[in-house]
Each structure stands twice: as C-alpha cells, then as structure tokens.
Write an enzyme that holds these catalytic residues in place. Structure first.
Site, PDB file in Angstrom:
ATOM      1  N   TYR A  56      -0.707 -27.704  47.271  1.00 33.92           N
ATOM      2  CA  TYR A  56      -1.616 -28.832  47.028  1.00 33.92           C
ATOM      3  C   TYR A  56      -1.174 -29.649  45.807  1.00 33.92           C
ATOM      4  O   TYR A  56      -1.390 -30.866  45.776  1.00 33.92           O
ATOM      5  CB  TYR A  56      -3.069 -28.342  46.918  1.00 33.92           C
ATOM      6  CG  TYR A  56      -3.599 -27.966  48.288  1.00 33.92           C
ATOM      7  CD1 TYR A  56      -4.065 -28.946  49.159  1.00 33.92           C
ATOM      8  CD2 TYR A  56      -3.565 -26.655  48.738  1.00 33.92           C
ATOM      9  CE1 TYR A  56      -4.505 -28.615  50.430  1.00 33.92           C
ATOM     10  CE2 TYR A  56      -4.000 -26.311  50.010  1.00 33.92           C
ATOM     11  CZ  TYR A  56      -4.473 -27.303  50.854  1.00 33.92           C
ATOM     12  OH  TYR A  56      -4.890 -26.989  52.125  1.00 33.92           O
ATOM     13  N   ARG A  59       1.281 -32.046  47.172  1.00 36.40           N
ATOM     14  CA  ARG A  59       0.634 -33.123  47.944  1.00 36.40           C
ATOM     15  C   ARG A  59      -0.104 -34.092  47.017  1.00 36.40           C
ATOM     16  O   ARG A  59      -0.146 -35.304  47.270  1.00 36.40           O
ATOM     17  CB  ARG A  59      -0.304 -32.521  48.983  1.00 36.40           C
ATOM     18  CG  ARG A  59       0.484 -31.791  50.080  1.00 36.40           C
ATOM     19  CD  ARG A  59      -0.411 -31.203  51.139  1.00 36.40           C
ATOM     20  NE  ARG A  59      -1.209 -32.215  51.804  1.00 36.40           N
ATOM     21  CZ  ARG A  59      -2.302 -31.943  52.520  1.00 36.40           C
ATOM     22  NH1 ARG A  59      -2.706 -30.699  52.665  1.00 36.40           N
ATOM     23  NH2 ARG A  59      -2.971 -32.912  53.100  1.00 36.40           N
ATOM     24  N   ASN A  96      -8.733 -37.303  55.867  1.00 37.92           N
ATOM     25  CA  ASN A  96      -7.646 -37.266  54.891  1.00 37.92           C
ATOM     26  C   ASN A  96      -8.165 -36.863  53.512  1.00 37.92           C
ATOM     27  O   ASN A  96      -9.243 -37.287  53.094  1.00 37.92           O
ATOM     28  CB  ASN A  96      -6.959 -38.624  54.797  1.00 37.92           C
ATOM     29  CG  ASN A  96      -6.325 -39.013  56.118  1.00 37.92           C
ATOM     30  OD1 ASN A  96      -6.134 -38.161  56.979  1.00 37.92           O
ATOM     31  ND2 ASN A  96      -6.018 -40.292  56.297  1.00 37.92           N
ATOM     32  N   HIS A 113     -12.953 -33.571  54.936  1.00 38.05           N
ATOM     33  CA  HIS A 113     -12.092 -32.428  54.623  1.00 38.05           C
ATOM     34  C   HIS A 113     -11.794 -32.321  53.125  1.00 38.05           C
ATOM     35  O   HIS A 113     -10.853 -31.638  52.731  1.00 38.05           O
ATOM     36  CB  HIS A 113     -10.778 -32.501  55.426  1.00 38.05           C
ATOM     37  CG  HIS A 113     -10.969 -32.225  56.884  1.00 38.05           C
ATOM     38  ND1 HIS A 113     -10.007 -32.479  57.839  1.00 38.05           N
ATOM     39  CD2 HIS A 113     -12.024 -31.702  57.565  1.00 38.05           C
ATOM     40  CE1 HIS A 113     -10.458 -32.130  59.037  1.00 38.05           C
ATOM     41  NE2 HIS A 113     -11.684 -31.674  58.894  1.00 38.05           N
ATOM     42  N   CYS A 143     -18.289 -22.975  33.616  1.00 41.06           N
ATOM     43  CA  CYS A 143     -18.726 -21.567  33.522  1.00 41.06           C
ATOM     44  C   CYS A 143     -17.808 -20.718  32.644  1.00 41.06           C
ATOM     45  O   CYS A 143     -18.127 -19.568  32.340  1.00 41.06           O
ATOM     46  CB  CYS A 143     -18.862 -20.943  34.914  1.00 41.06           C
ATOM     47  SG  CYS A 143     -17.290 -20.623  35.742  1.00 41.06           S
ATOM     48  N   THR A 181      -5.414 -40.068  64.439  1.00 44.49           N
ATOM     49  CA  THR A 181      -5.735 -38.638  64.465  1.00 44.49           C
ATOM     50  C   THR A 181      -5.377 -38.052  65.823  1.00 44.49           C
ATOM     51  O   THR A 181      -5.584 -38.695  66.854  1.00 44.49           O
ATOM     52  CB  THR A 181      -7.219 -38.366  64.093  1.00 44.49           C
ATOM     53  OG1 THR A 181      -7.477 -36.968  64.209  1.00 44.49           O
ATOM     54  CG2 THR A 181      -8.199 -39.163  64.925  1.00 44.49           C
ATOM     55  N   LEU A 208      -0.616 -43.861  67.249  1.00 44.26           N
ATOM     56  CA  LEU A 208       0.782 -44.145  67.594  1.00 44.26           C
ATOM     57  C   LEU A 208       1.026 -43.867  69.072  1.00 44.26           C
ATOM     58  O   LEU A 208       1.794 -44.557  69.738  1.00 44.26           O
ATOM     59  CB  LEU A 208       1.691 -43.270  66.725  1.00 44.26           C
ATOM     60  CG  LEU A 208       3.138 -43.675  66.586  1.00 44.26           C
ATOM     61  CD1 LEU A 208       3.272 -45.110  66.100  1.00 44.26           C
ATOM     62  CD2 LEU A 208       3.846 -42.736  65.615  1.00 44.26           C
TER      63      LEU A 208
HETATM   64  P1  OAD Z   1      -2.236 -34.921  62.898  1.00 40.65           P
HETATM   65  O1  OAD Z   1      -0.940 -34.752  62.209  1.00 40.65           O
HETATM   66  O2  OAD Z   1      -2.725 -33.817  63.750  1.00 40.65           O
HETATM   67  O3  OAD Z   1      -2.210 -36.234  63.787  1.00 40.65           O
HETATM   68  C1  OAD Z   1      -1.759 -37.458  63.285  1.00 40.65           C
HETATM   69  C2  OAD Z   1      -1.820 -38.489  64.383  1.00 40.65           C
HETATM   70  O4  OAD Z   1      -1.425 -39.718  63.825  1.00 40.65           O
HETATM   71  C3  OAD Z   1      -0.900 -38.195  65.577  1.00 40.65           C
HETATM   72  O5  OAD Z   1      -1.613 -38.322  66.791  1.00 40.65           O
HETATM   73  C4  OAD Z   1       0.187 -39.266  65.458  1.00 40.65           C
HETATM   74  O6  OAD Z   1       0.631 -39.737  66.724  1.00 40.65           O
HETATM   75  C5  OAD Z   1      -0.548 -40.354  64.726  1.00 40.65           C
HETATM   76  N1  OAD Z   1       0.335 -41.218  63.907  1.00 40.65           N
HETATM   77  C6  OAD Z   1       1.492 -40.881  63.255  1.00 40.65           C
HETATM   78  N2  OAD Z   1       1.994 -41.943  62.615  1.00 40.65           N
HETATM   79  C7  OAD Z   1       1.167 -42.979  62.870  1.00 40.65           C
HETATM   80  C8  OAD Z   1       1.153 -44.362  62.503  1.00 40.65           C
HETATM   81  N3  OAD Z   1       2.098 -44.902  61.718  1.00 40.65           N
HETATM   82  N4  OAD Z   1       0.156 -45.132  62.972  1.00 40.65           N
HETATM   83  C9  OAD Z   1      -0.826 -44.622  63.756  1.00 40.65           C
HETATM   84  N5  OAD Z   1      -0.864 -43.325  64.132  1.00 40.65           N
HETATM   85  C10 OAD Z   1       0.103 -42.515  63.693  1.00 40.65           C
HETATM   86  O7  OAD Z   1      -3.313 -35.300  61.760  1.00 40.65           O
HETATM   87  P2  OAD Z   1      -4.903 -35.276  61.852  1.00 40.65           P
HETATM   88  O8  OAD Z   1      -5.377 -35.594  63.209  1.00 40.65           O
HETATM   89  O9  OAD Z   1      -5.402 -36.096  60.724  1.00 40.65           O
HETATM   90  O10 OAD Z   1      -7.132 -30.545  58.216  1.00 40.65           O
HETATM   91  O11 OAD Z   1      -5.183 -33.756  61.545  1.00 40.65           O
HETATM   92  C11 OAD Z   1      -6.511 -33.301  61.463  1.00 40.65           C
HETATM   93  C12 OAD Z   1      -6.617 -32.195  60.450  1.00 40.65           C
HETATM   94  O12 OAD Z   1      -5.631 -31.180  60.732  1.00 40.65           O
HETATM   95  C13 OAD Z   1      -6.283 -32.608  59.030  1.00 40.65           C
HETATM   96  O13 OAD Z   1      -7.360 -33.211  58.355  1.00 40.65           O
HETATM   97  C14 OAD Z   1      -5.918 -31.298  58.398  1.00 40.65           C
HETATM   98  C15 OAD Z   1      -5.052 -30.723  59.478  1.00 40.65           C
HETATM   99  O14 OAD Z   1      -5.003 -29.343  59.538  1.00 40.65           O
HETATM  100  C16 OAD Z   1      -7.193 -29.591  57.281  1.00 40.65           C
HETATM  101  O15 OAD Z   1      -6.245 -29.325  56.539  1.00 40.65           O
HETATM  102  C17 OAD Z   1      -8.511 -28.898  57.220  1.00 40.65           C
END
Ligand code: OAD
Length: 241
Positions: A56, A59, A96, A113, A143, A181, A208
């Site tokens: 982290y 990141r 995010n 999240h 604490c 997402t 995408l």
């Molecule tokens: P993912 O990595 O699962 O999905 C990202 C999505 O963004 C994919 O469907 C890609 O096709 C799309 N993508 C990539 N580049 C892009 C761009 N330039 N424009 C538009 N779309 C694009 O990420 P999340 O769905 O955010 O949680 O993942 C959900 C959760 O899984 C996160 O919050 C995290 C992870 O584990 C935790 O850590 C609790």
C-alpha cells in the site's frame, strides 16, 4: 432527452488507468502480478503486516505522482454544473482508493473501498490523514498503541463503507452509470442488477471492453475513459441533463 433528477455513477480502476494507476485484472494488472490473499486480507495483515504496508505504501506513492485525467475532470464539472443549476441528486461512488476524483473537484463522493491517503488504528478505530509510508513501528496518536495502524482500505472479507447510503441512492436513481469496472467484485458488481430490477432507471456501462455484467446494462459505450466519459457527459449536458 430525459432530464435525470437522481444520478448515481460507479467508478472502478479503469477510470484511473490513463492516469498511470494500474487496474487489477487487465493484462499486467495488480492481481496478475501479486496474490491478493497475501496483500489484501485481514489474515495477510496479521501474518505479515510489513509486506502489506509495503504494497500500500507503493500504491500511495504512485497515487501522489498521478494526476486526474479527462474522465475525472468531466465527472467533476458535470456534478458542479448540476449543483449550480439545482438539477437534482448526483452521487459518485468509487471503488478506487486513489484520490483522483477529489483532486479533479468531485464533492458528492463515496469511497466504498476506502482511501489510501488515510490510516486507521486497528486498536481504537481512529482515522487520520496519511500522506507518507505506514509501518509497524508507528504509534497511534489517539490511543498510543504501536503497530496497529493500517491503511484505511477495505480488504477481501471486510464490509465496504457507506452501503446504506449507497443502497438508498441506487433505489432512488433514474440514471446509473458504471465506468471502468470489470463487474467482478461484489457488492459493487450487483448494483446494476439492483437498479435494473426496480425498472425506474436508465443503466449505462462505459468501459474499455464489455464487463462481466455488460448484458444487464441498457446502453453500452466502449473505449478509453478519457475519451468516452467526456463525450457521454457532454452529450447529456448539451441536452440539459
Ligand atoms: P478491474 O481491474 O477488475 O477492472 C478494470 C476495468 O477497467 C476492466 O473491465 C477494464 O477493461 C477497464 N479499463 C481498463 N482501462 C480502461 C480505460 N482506459 N478506460 C476505461 N476502462 C478501462 O478493476 P475494478 O473493477 O475497479 O477491490 O476492481 C474492483 C475491485 O477489485 C477493486 O476496487 C479492488 C479489486 O480487488 C479491493 O481491493 C477491495
């Protein structure tokens, strides 16, 4: 064009991809390089807190170096314009943990999240701003206990934040837009089905490529978020939405 009075936007890692922050499941994504069960679970933190902190901390440093892109900016401008016009409710829910939406100017924003730029004490629950590295040597200012500070993020097996507020907003919305997402992580992945089941909202996927849940959306737009989101927002705004 319908005048939407109650808008909910859900964003995921794809909205920040063009700002240089990695997604999770795309080629080269974080979960293709690292094992989430060793880095993003309460068990991983108990087993090896320094390993989790290092992930982290890395990141958080990347987030500090990144800047909002055109997708973040267009969502913030849309929200501000609607607020100015008294156009109704607007809630941006993000999965995010980066701060690019707020740096672009979004104000009606929930981080379901969590947030990388905050720490939380596992002992007393106190939440504090955190702009540098966390480590097990640090002491909670509230604490006084050492070793309990963790990133204020949601790990697998933990409950996302603000779920009651989000559920109310989803049930009341007449436009739901999911951006960048993959639709694989619940509860966020289930928001579109919840909204669609009520039958009162238009649902839009901007990504995408088609996500896991793409068939649940009434309208779909594919391409890089820095292009598709400003175009989508501009189309709605030019018709007064
Ligand atoms: P993912 O990595 O699962 O999905 C990202 C999505 O963004 C994919 O469907 C890609 O096709 C799309 N993508 C990539 N580049 C892009 C761009 N330039 N424009 C538009 N779309 C694009 O990420 P999340 O769905 O955010 O949680 O993942 C959900 C959760 O899984 C996160 O919050 C995290 C992870 O584990 C935790 O850590 C609790």
């Amino acid at each position: 064009m319908t005048r939407y009075t109650n808008i909910v936007i859900l964003t995921g890692a794809g909205v920040s991809a063009e700002s240089g922050l990695g997604t999770f499941r795309d080629k080269g994504g974080l979960w293709t390089k690292y094992d989430p069960y060793k880095l993003a679970t309460p068990e991983a933190f108990s087993e090896d807190p320094e390993r989790v902190h290092a992930f982290y901390n890395m990141r958080r440093a990347s987030m500090t170096d990144a800047a909002p892109n055109a997708a973040h900016h267009s969502l913030a401008h849309w929200e501000a314009a609607r607020r100015e016009n008294g156009a109704g409710e607007f809630l941006l829910v993000t999965q995010n943990v980066d701060d690019l939406h707020e740096r672009a100017g979004s104000r009606s924003l929930l981080h379901m999240h969590g947030e990388l730029d905050k720490s939380r004490c596992s002992c007393c629950g106190d939440i504090q701003p955190c702009n540098g590295d966390l480590s097990t040597a640090m002491t909670c200012a509230t604490c006084g206990k050492t070793g309990g500070l963790r990133p204020h993020v949601v790990w697998f097996g933990e409950m996302p934040f603000d779920m009651d507020r989000i559920a109310d907003a989803l049930d009341a919305c007449d436009l739901f837009v999911a951006i960048g997402t993959s639709g694989t992580v619940y509860p966020a992945a289930g928001f579109v089905q919840r909204v669609a089941a009520l039958g009162q909202a238009h649902t839009v996927e901007i990504n995408l490529e088609p996500s896991e849940g793409h068939s649940s959306f009434a309208e779909r737009t594919y391409g890089p978020a820095s292009e598709t989101v400003p175009r989508f927002v501009e189309d709605l705004r030019s018709s007064g939405v």
